[in-house]
Scaffold this motif. Sequence first.
Motif, mmCIF file in Angstrom:
data_model
loop_
_atom_site.group_PDB
_atom_site.id
_atom_site.type_symbol
_atom_site.label_atom_id
_atom_site.label_comp_id
_atom_site.label_asym_id
_atom_site.label_seq_id
_atom_site.Cartn_x
_atom_site.Cartn_y
_atom_site.Cartn_z
ATOM 1 N N GLY A 1 24.593 -38.598 123.700
ATOM 2 C CA GLY A 1 23.671 -39.271 124.591
ATOM 3 C C GLY A 1 24.115 -40.677 124.959
ATOM 4 N N LEU A 2 24.794 -41.330 124.044
ATOM 5 C CA LEU A 2 25.278 -42.692 124.261
ATOM 6 C C LEU A 2 25.937 -42.884 125.619
ATOM 7 N N TYR A 3 26.681 -41.873 126.041
ATOM 8 C CA TYR A 3 27.484 -42.029 127.247
ATOM 9 C C TYR A 3 26.647 -41.970 128.517
ATOM 10 N N GLN A 4 25.425 -41.431 128.404
ATOM 11 C CA GLN A 4 24.466 -41.536 129.507
ATOM 12 C C GLN A 4 24.085 -42.993 129.724
ATOM 13 N N GLY A 5 23.789 -43.671 128.632
ATOM 14 C CA GLY A 5 23.395 -45.074 128.729
ATOM 15 C C GLY A 5 24.511 -45.941 129.282
ATOM 16 N N LEU A 6 25.726 -45.684 128.852
ATOM 17 C CA LEU A 6 26.861 -46.463 129.361
ATOM 18 C C LEU A 6 27.046 -46.208 130.858
ATOM 19 N N LEU B 1 21.744 -39.552 116.115
ATOM 20 C CA LEU B 1 21.009 -39.786 117.365
ATOM 21 C C LEU B 1 21.870 -39.381 118.566
ATOM 22 N N ASN B 2 23.133 -39.768 118.524
ATOM 23 C CA ASN B 2 24.026 -39.497 119.645
ATOM 24 C C ASN B 2 24.167 -38.005 119.884
ATOM 25 N N ALA C 1 20.773 -36.012 121.206
ATOM 26 C CA ALA C 1 20.509 -35.992 122.651
ATOM 27 C C ALA C 1 21.052 -34.742 123.322
ATOM 28 N N LYS C 2 22.011 -34.088 122.683
ATOM 29 C CA LYS C 2 22.615 -32.896 123.295
ATOM 30 C C LYS C 2 21.883 -31.608 122.944
ATOM 31 N N LYS D 1 16.054 -44.306 124.319
ATOM 32 C CA LYS D 1 16.203 -43.838 125.704
ATOM 33 C C LYS D 1 17.627 -44.055 126.185
ATOM 34 N N PHE D 2 18.233 -45.171 125.769
ATOM 35 C CA PHE D 2 19.632 -45.435 126.140
ATOM 36 C C PHE D 2 20.505 -44.258 125.710
ATOM 37 N N MET D 3 20.165 -43.698 124.558
ATOM 38 C CA MET D 3 20.978 -42.611 124.024
ATOM 39 C C MET D 3 20.511 -41.245 124.516
ATOM 40 N N GLY D 4 19.685 -41.249 125.548
ATOM 41 C CA GLY D 4 19.346 -39.992 126.198
ATOM 42 C C GLY D 4 18.189 -39.242 125.558
#
Lengths: 590, 590
Positions: free
Chosen positions: A190-195, B163-164, B167-168, B211-214
């Motif tokens: 998910g991190l890469y969505q934020g970036l 967490l990362n 998100a998937k 949310k940053f992490m999706g």
Amino acid sequence: MNLHPDFLINRVEEPQDIKGMTIDQLHQLASEMRTLILERTSTIGGHVGPDLGIVELALAYHYVFNSPTDKVIWDISHNSYPHKMLTGRLAGFIDPDHYQDISGFTSPDESDHDFFKIGHTSTSIALAVGEAEARNLKGQTDRKIVAVIGDGSLSGGLAFEGLNNAAKVKGNLIIVVNDNEMSIDENQGGLYQGLKELRDTNGESTNNLFKFMGLDYRYLEAGNDVAALIDTLQDLKDVDHPIVLHIHTTKGLGYEPAIENEYGFHWAKPFDESTGKVKDATPTESYNDAVIDELISQVDHGVKIAAINAAIPGAFGLKRFQAAHPAHYFDVGIAEQVSISAAVGMAEAGIRPVVFQNSTFLPRAYDQLIHDMALNSLPVVMIVTNGTISNNSATHQGTFDISYISSLPNVNYLTPTSVEELVDMLRWALNQHDEPVVLRLPMQPLVHKDVQTDDYDEPTYEIANDGDDVAILAVGGFWELGEQVVEQLKTQLNINATLINPKSVTGLDYDTLHHLPEKHDVVVTLEDGNLSGGFGETIARYFGPSSVKVLSFGAPRVFNDNVPKNVLYNQFHLTPRQIVDRVQQVLYTL
Amino acid sequence: MNLHPDFLINRVEEPQDIKGMTIDQLHQLASEMRTLILERTSTIGGHVGPDLGIVELALAYHYVFNSPTDKVIWDISHNSYPHKMLTGRLAGFIDPDHYQDISGFTSPDESDHDFFKIGHTSTSIALAVGEAEARNLKGQTDRKIVAVIGDGSLSGGLAFEGLNNAAKVKGNLIIVVNDNEMSIDENQGGLYQGLKELRDTNGESTNNLFKFMGLDYRYLEAGNDVAALIDTLQDLKDVDHPIVLHIHTTKGLGYEPAIENEYGFHWAKPFDESTGKVKDATPTESYNDAVIDELISQVDHGVKIAAINAAIPGAFGLKRFQAAHPAHYFDVGIAEQVSISAAVGMAEAGIRPVVFQNSTFLPRAYDQLIHDMALNSLPVVMIVTNGTISNNSATHQGTFDISYISSLPNVNYLTPTSVEELVDMLRWALNQHDEPVVLRLPMQPLVHKDVQTDDYDEPTYEIANDGDDVAILAVGGFWELGEQVVEQLKTQLNINATLINPKSVTGLDYDTLHHLPEKHDVVVTLEDGNLSGGFGETIARYFGPSSVKVLSFGAPRVFNDNVPKNVLYNQFHLTPRQIVDRVQQVLYTL
């Protein structure tokens, strides 16, 4: 021989030599540096894309900062070629006779401009935090500390722990996030969505991981524009607090094949520069292929398998598995810890995880091996590659695995000696429900050998040759070495030695071991790994109270740095002749 | 004997028994559960604050979800007492005769409502990701997966990796962040600023890590309001995607001393419930005190030291150092990886880091030990506690350290046998510049013993008694055991044995070892740790080719779960009598 005596870069002997240059001259340097990166990597192999993408940042860093008073820490440091060219090591890139003088990673042994040996991901921020706190304690307030992190390193937990602690640092600390939208393979998580949202808003998005963690933040879209980088770094140079500079760069910039195939050119074997084709691409039968074939077949037959890796699918040929069974394929990013814990979660739920790990990176997840996998004793299956005495960089030695895995309760560490045995063990591992099973891939050329389908739960040694006087226990990839030692014993001492395949380095076959002293005076162990904590010591302890002599062969407790295997084998007394000479000494003193 | 036969909670045999209850009845249960937590912990010790703070969440979880079809994973699981009371284990909390039947952590051995043995931080999200992915592969789409993480666990890198990857995940996955504004000690790092902003804005801040992490996100301020929790969980129960529920709770709620002293009541020894005073608080002289005294004195004398720990200052008495020299004190939060890498950074910069680690948590940073500390061979000093055969929970065994530390190149692992030797070694370690030095604290009662100031760079064994026939190598905390074995050998076999303090378990004193066979037939090693990969095996390998017999004593390759030390010592043949009996056997077969 200097391939380009006409290059401007020949004038750069130390970083300050670029400080007076014009932007046009810096552009020329950048172009020359790309030429040198491609010439060197196409000849001897190496990291291509990460270095091509970071040329301008290295130039701008050394233009603005004063190395080595100011310190820069390159994460993983596989992208430090440009930095090396600017800090007195040009010969290693411009003169093929000196290509091998320079390692692929930063090294204080090479230069005062390098501060650490680094080859694993996600360490730079933590190291920089230490540097900055030390600077503060010493009152050297003028010294600037810069960490450069990218290429997916942010997904490793250590990077996050570093960011969390960076926010507490007083004074200057600059963390450059080199965002090229890539890990070794695709970014995961998910991190890469934020970036992406930060890139898409030119850094303006209010949702900002770095600010959330208490850090100041600046965005620069033009991460390959040396003038823009210099302007920005000059702006930030004297900040009195920790700040993240997020730059957007292009991995592989300046070489079309590396942009089109970012994964293939992250690290490449020698290739034809004009076509981008690897020179030695003859496909050979491999242990990896056998594992992937078996897993694809098992899923075809309805077995619920999850193949898990941490951003290194290429090391195992996992792309083929992914193509065949995408729903069963998991890449957790550069994040070894979660690869193990998630596998334990899957095993608890009745899915059979198969985790693919490199012996040099697996220590990242050592506590998860102990506390999650071994303690819970769930049937995780793991494939370990690179468990071997290695000719790699010192940063990438994989020799400790027998010690750190075989000492754990509940774990069965199997050491196949042939491809048939590997597949047989894998099948058994996938069908048992009692314990974590780890399979150590031999790092030697493929061996074919008859194998009887076996139950590998209780250790049962295979006696391949039933001889006298000397018994050889040859582990995994050292099986053929064992056969050679048997031959040499015959030739040199006229001894018909016993040859044993222990199959597992955890647990002992007490029955076989108990009877060995009846016919044997010397037991020899051969393992492709460190002696300290290894299988040889397990056997030495077993025979400690007996009169049998034990000779253990493997690697001593040292780091090796890019030393050819034949040189290491000689140093470590691992040639058949050296081994038999030692056996002879001990037999004579009986 | 059930202390409260009148309590409503006696009617709860399984979670579904609370589903029909009114909110008033749930309030009553909450009050009773707090009473039971305090009665049990004040009597036998245990985690107080974390459990008091999570009573309502446990009630709401079991009211809304269907355990064990739905699965909840409690991070660290030191806060699982309320969950245990509601899942058939009330006797362990209401009946003092059964207090010891129930462990302090979740355990599948105890209940089908527990899925993992967990005692380390930050694992829950990763385990839940595995559970959710496995559910998806099995097509069990109705099953809900919940992870509960709090008490500072978020600062560990594994939580972030979790967490990362969360998100998937497709389908339901609920991550409850139990935010009580505390770690074991104070929260450390920038992260907690961001969490505070979320609390202060009732979750509305646009700057949101999750949310940053999706991840989807919901905030609940009333984290100890069982009705509000039930409403919120009912709302979220059927979400078809990963979501974070951030709740604000009060650690120690319902017990004033635990709120006033959150750190002291995170985990407490038996205490007087009416006053909150620990019952057995007699201060005794300790190895920790000696270390802290020495470090305070060194800083007083201008030595530039940084004392670093990862959220466990109490385990070493570090608060006293912090009070004396706050600028030299660093708590990195629950984040072992960064504690090592930052220390390496400090050492490079010329500050002397002293890292305080628990043997059971240090594996979290194993790759940093290898790749950052050992490879760079910088003079980091480390103090390791709890390296011992332990009567703790299986989750907290600290027996592997000799294996995983002593196998590393460049590292000197010293094993003091007395407080004087500890201080002498520490002084030497702080003043040398060549290598990482790790000091293993003895876990036995304090020993005083004369020591000559020494250089500990090259291993030089101390021969405390120069005898014949049998040589005892007694490591660190097993020194007194060595003395007892010498006594027993005298009494039982009339042997005047040699007693040796090896001082270090890395490297060998070849000179001393070489001469041992001249007067000794049997060498005995004694170490307070695992035999597999331990010091005994190092010695067994050394004497492998000789006719000297080696007997190694220590712990086998097993996890122990809350077994008293005297029981373990008997099982492991570690009493002087058992050791001498074994020596006698071997001597007779010579």
